[in-house]
Enzyme design. Structure first.
Site, short mmCIF file in Angstrom:
data_model
loop_
_atom_site.label_atom_id
_atom_site.label_comp_id
_atom_site.label_asym_id
_atom_site.label_seq_id
_atom_site.Cartn_x
_atom_site.Cartn_y
_atom_site.Cartn_z
N ASP A 59 14.20 67.96 19.98
CA ASP A 59 12.95 67.01 19.85
C ASP A 59 12.98 65.68 20.14
O ASP A 59 12.21 64.99 20.55
CB ASP A 59 12.69 67.11 18.16
CG ASP A 59 12.01 68.09 17.77
OD1 ASP A 59 11.91 69.08 18.61
OD2 ASP A 59 11.58 68.11 16.71
N ASN A 108 8.28 71.50 20.93
CA ASN A 108 7.35 71.81 19.66
C ASN A 108 7.71 70.75 18.75
O ASN A 108 7.91 71.06 17.58
CB ASN A 108 7.96 73.10 19.00
CG ASN A 108 7.24 73.89 18.04
OD1 ASN A 108 6.14 73.59 17.86
ND2 ASN A 108 7.83 74.92 17.52
N ARG A 430 14.57 75.36 11.12
CA ARG A 430 14.98 75.27 9.56
C ARG A 430 14.88 76.97 9.09
O ARG A 430 15.40 76.95 7.87
CB ARG A 430 13.77 74.73 8.74
CG ARG A 430 13.70 73.11 9.17
CD ARG A 430 13.37 72.18 8.22
NE ARG A 430 13.32 70.77 9.01
CZ ARG A 430 14.36 69.96 9.22
NH1 ARG A 430 15.72 70.47 8.97
NH2 ARG A 430 14.14 68.91 9.72
#
Ligand code: DC
Length: 695
Positions: A59, A108, A430
């Site tokens: 990220d 994403n 997650r």
């Protein structure tokens, strides 16, 4: 699979064998939410910022690459691991044109697209330009319409390049209209508001008057907005909350000033997995990098865990969790615990609006509770990396739980015992991290596509396995080839009643498997992928590769040489490290190899470094080979051993050397029995010192 940005070569699935305990301390990677906020603000700022402990992950990588494409100078190579960003003072130097738009890829990362978009709209209002933003397929299903509508209302030109309401997007630089307020909805994602707030100081300067951002509907994930305000304050930008019935934030015309240095806190969402593990696996587990002074809302996960029965302690930059289960036997043996599923936590009924990410971890904790756990007000889960309500429900059911769920809530009824399962992770980091905790149940868990953790925590499984290994008494014996490690280690293990790990065998098996498949011994990627996927089993001292006994074959000298050659590759070592740590089971483990004490079990209770003169070792190896019926020549053996020692000791990763604090034993003139007794005595001595008991 994560978009090829992961730092290690990840296997297709990862087997986590049943774990009983966990203890130790983990230094958290930098907070994803803070890292990406700071990167963008530092890029927009006037001046240069040194970012310390910035998270290195998929990220943050997409944010860095996007900013670099817009012409921002970001130096990721300072020797101390910090990152230097030279701010563009609100004007990107590269903005493209309609004929040649700049192409940004955001993977994403919801935060990246939702904060970059308003920044682009505002920064390009004066310069013009054209930028396309796209992501992975899931990103193109994640909503962005509320934010686009908010920007369009002040004249922004944004087009949907695919489905209306979703990325990919095209932004064209056009002048913006002054408006009394920019309106944005708060009930889908607080990231929209964060994006507008971060761009607002530049817009306010263009307008020559304050920018007011008005939130419509309930504002979810409020702590994330507080985090935005706190980070902006460090860049000299106060974000005022107006008084009155409406929720309005106001930003006056202000320069974004680089703070010179910004140290990123540890990631509080990442902390949740370790704190939960401390509660399920008794702990204590300490996370370092977040504490009572943190600006991250997810630290309140610790209080939720406390409600479930965990003991929590707070420091300024650490949190520690543990849980005292009334144990019938204070020092249980592994076999006593088999089939016993811990249910020592309490079920809870909680509003999780403020901790949406960490709440996923609570769902998995619910599997270990005595009653049902209900998590409410988690509607945002539906638009995250995957539909997290559906995904958590499906995977809890796969493990045997009964699950009820609705539009914005979920209830988990824990099963008596978990079922063995392969957890699907839906390209959601997650999911992989929270469900890894299921391995504290009574069964082995496989995690599908474990590499997806690279989104926020590339080394998650290494960290988890390291702490689990610390809950087991470990004795390491490292040393050069033919120093007698194997013989000594297996006899010490037998004497202490511990398990035994011959780590060299894993390298030899990996080499043999590669040879059988014709894999080039220089092809790190292919070798690593083989080392992670090969089916390996130990029945006593017999090693099985894909179900076939290879005990004899791997003992050949030429296989040892190949093992030493492939052992230089970092990703292969990492893959085998996870497998090695898996051997740490109660009541204890004796592990022999080259880096058992330095890398694989750095917290081992006792570390031994065993050595002997090169000639003595060559003679021992010669005798071993002749006894096994292989042919051998003493002089060439001696030369081979010295070459291998030199390679093992000089490689860049995990070179052969005594661990700090290791007991060094030269076995040249000692009998096997003398060495075994010396090691066993040393073990008893440290055990008494550390635990007051013999083992
Ligand atoms: O101990 P051994 O001879 O079976 O090991 C074979 C090779 O594997 C050795 O030359 C280097 C490598 N190895 C390693 O790099 N790290 C270990 N922990 C064990 C073995």
């Amino acid at each position: 699979m994560a978009q090829g940005l992961s730092l290690v070569i990840a296997p297709k699935t990862l087997l986590l064998s049943p774990r009983r305990g966990i203890t130790g301390e983990v230094v958290l990677p930098g907070s994803k939410s803070i890292s990406n906020r700071v990167l963008l603000l530092a890029a927009l700022a006037k001046g240069s910022t040194r970012l310390v402990r910035l998270l290195k992950s998929d990220d943050t990588e997409v944010m860095i690459q996007s900013l670099q494409r817009l012409g921002v100078a970001i130096d990721v190579s300072p020797p101390d691991g910090a990152i230097q960003v030279t701010g563009c003072n609100g004007v990107f130097s590269q903005t493209g044109s309609t004929a040649h738009p700049i192409q940004l890829f955001v993977g994403n990362s919801g935060l990246t697209i939702r904060t970059l978009l308003p920044a682009l709209v505002v920064a390009m209002a004066r310069t013009g330009g054209c930028v396309d933003i796209s992501g992975v397929a899931r990103m193109h299903e994640r909503p962005i319409q509320d934010l686009v509508d908010g920007c369009r209302a002040i004249g922004a030109k944004i087009d949907y390049l695919g489905q209306p309401g979703f990325p990919p997007l095209r932004v064209e630089g056009v002048p913006l209209r002054v408006a009394p307020a920019i309106t944005v909805r708060g009930d889908t994602s607080s990231q929209y508001l964060t994006g507008l707030l971060q761009a607002a100081p530049i817009l306010a300067r263009q307008w020559g008057q304050p920018v007011r951002v008005k939130v419509e509907g309930e504002l979810i994930s409020q702590p994330y907005v507080e985090m935005t305000r706190s980070v902006m304050a460090r860049f000299g930008v106060p974000v005022k909350r107006e008084t009155g019935a409406e929720l309005v934030y106001a930003i006056a015309p202000t320069e974004i000033i680089a703070p010179e240095e910004f140290a990123v806190e540890g990631d509080a969402s990442s902390a949740s997995y370790f704190l939960a593990a401390g509660a399920i696996g008794h702990g204590p587990v300490r996370v370092v990098g977040v504490g009572r002074d943190s600006v991250q809302g997810d630290i309140h996960f610790a209080q939720a865990l406390e409600k479930m029965g965990a003991q929590i302690q707070w420091g300024p930059d650490w949190i520690e969790s543990s849980c005292h289960e009334p144990a019938a036997d204070a020092h249980p043996m592994e076999e006593d615990l088999v089939h016993r599923m811990p249910h020592h936590l309490r079920g809870v009924d909680l509003d999780c609006n403020a901790i949406p990410d960490a709440a996923m971890t609570l769902a998995v904790c619910g599997l270990f509770a005595a009653g049902p756990t209900t998590l409410r007000n988690i509607g945002s889960w539906r638009v995250k990396e995957t539909d997290r309500i559906a995904a958590v429900a499906a995977e809890c059911e796969r493990l045997g739980a009964r699950v009820e769920s609705g539009h914005d809530w979920i209830r988990i009824h824990p099963p008596q015992a978990l079922l063995p399962a392969t957890i699907q992770t839906y390209d959601d980091h997650r999911m992989a991290m929270s469900f890894s905790l299921a391995s504290f149940g009574n069964t082995a868990i496989r995690i599908d596509d474990p590499g997806c953790v690279a989104k926020t925590f590339p080394e998650y499984f290494e960290a988890l396995s390291g702490l689990c290994a610390q809950a087991v008494p470990v004795l390491t014996i490292d040393g050069p080839t033919a120093s007698g490690k194997g013989t000594i280690a297996s006899q010490v293990a037998a004497e202490l009643g511990f398990g035994y790990l011959d780590s060299g065998a894993l390298y030899r098996i990996a080499a043999l498997a590669a040879q059988q498949e014709g894999i080039d011994l220089k092809d790190e990627r292919a070798l690593t992928s083989k080392a992670t996927t090969m089916e390996l089993e130990f029945q006593g001292q017999t090693a099985l590769l894909d179900g076939v006994s290879v005990g004899e074959a791997i003992r050949q000298e030429q296989v040892g040489l190949m093992a030493s050659q492939i052992a230089v590759f970092p990703s292969l070592r990492q893959a085998l490290m996870l497998r090695q740590r898996d051997f740490a089971r109660l009541p204890g483990l004796v592990a022999d190899g080259r880096d058992m004490g330095t890398v694989v079990f750095p917290h081992a209770r006792l570390k031994v470094f065993l050595t002997a003169t090169p000639r003595a070792r060559a003679e021992r190896r010669y005798k071993q080979l002749i006894d096994k019926g292989f042919s051998a020549n003493l002089d060439s053996l001696s030369a081979d051993l010295e070459a291998r020692d030199a390679r093992d000791a000089s490689r860049a990763v995990a070179p052969l050397k005594p661990a700090s604090g290791a007991v060094v034993i030269d076995s040249t003139d000692l009998s096997i029995n003398e060495v075994v007794q010396a090691v066993v005595n040393a073990w008893h001595q440290v055990s008494v010192k550390q635990t007051g008991r013999l083992t």
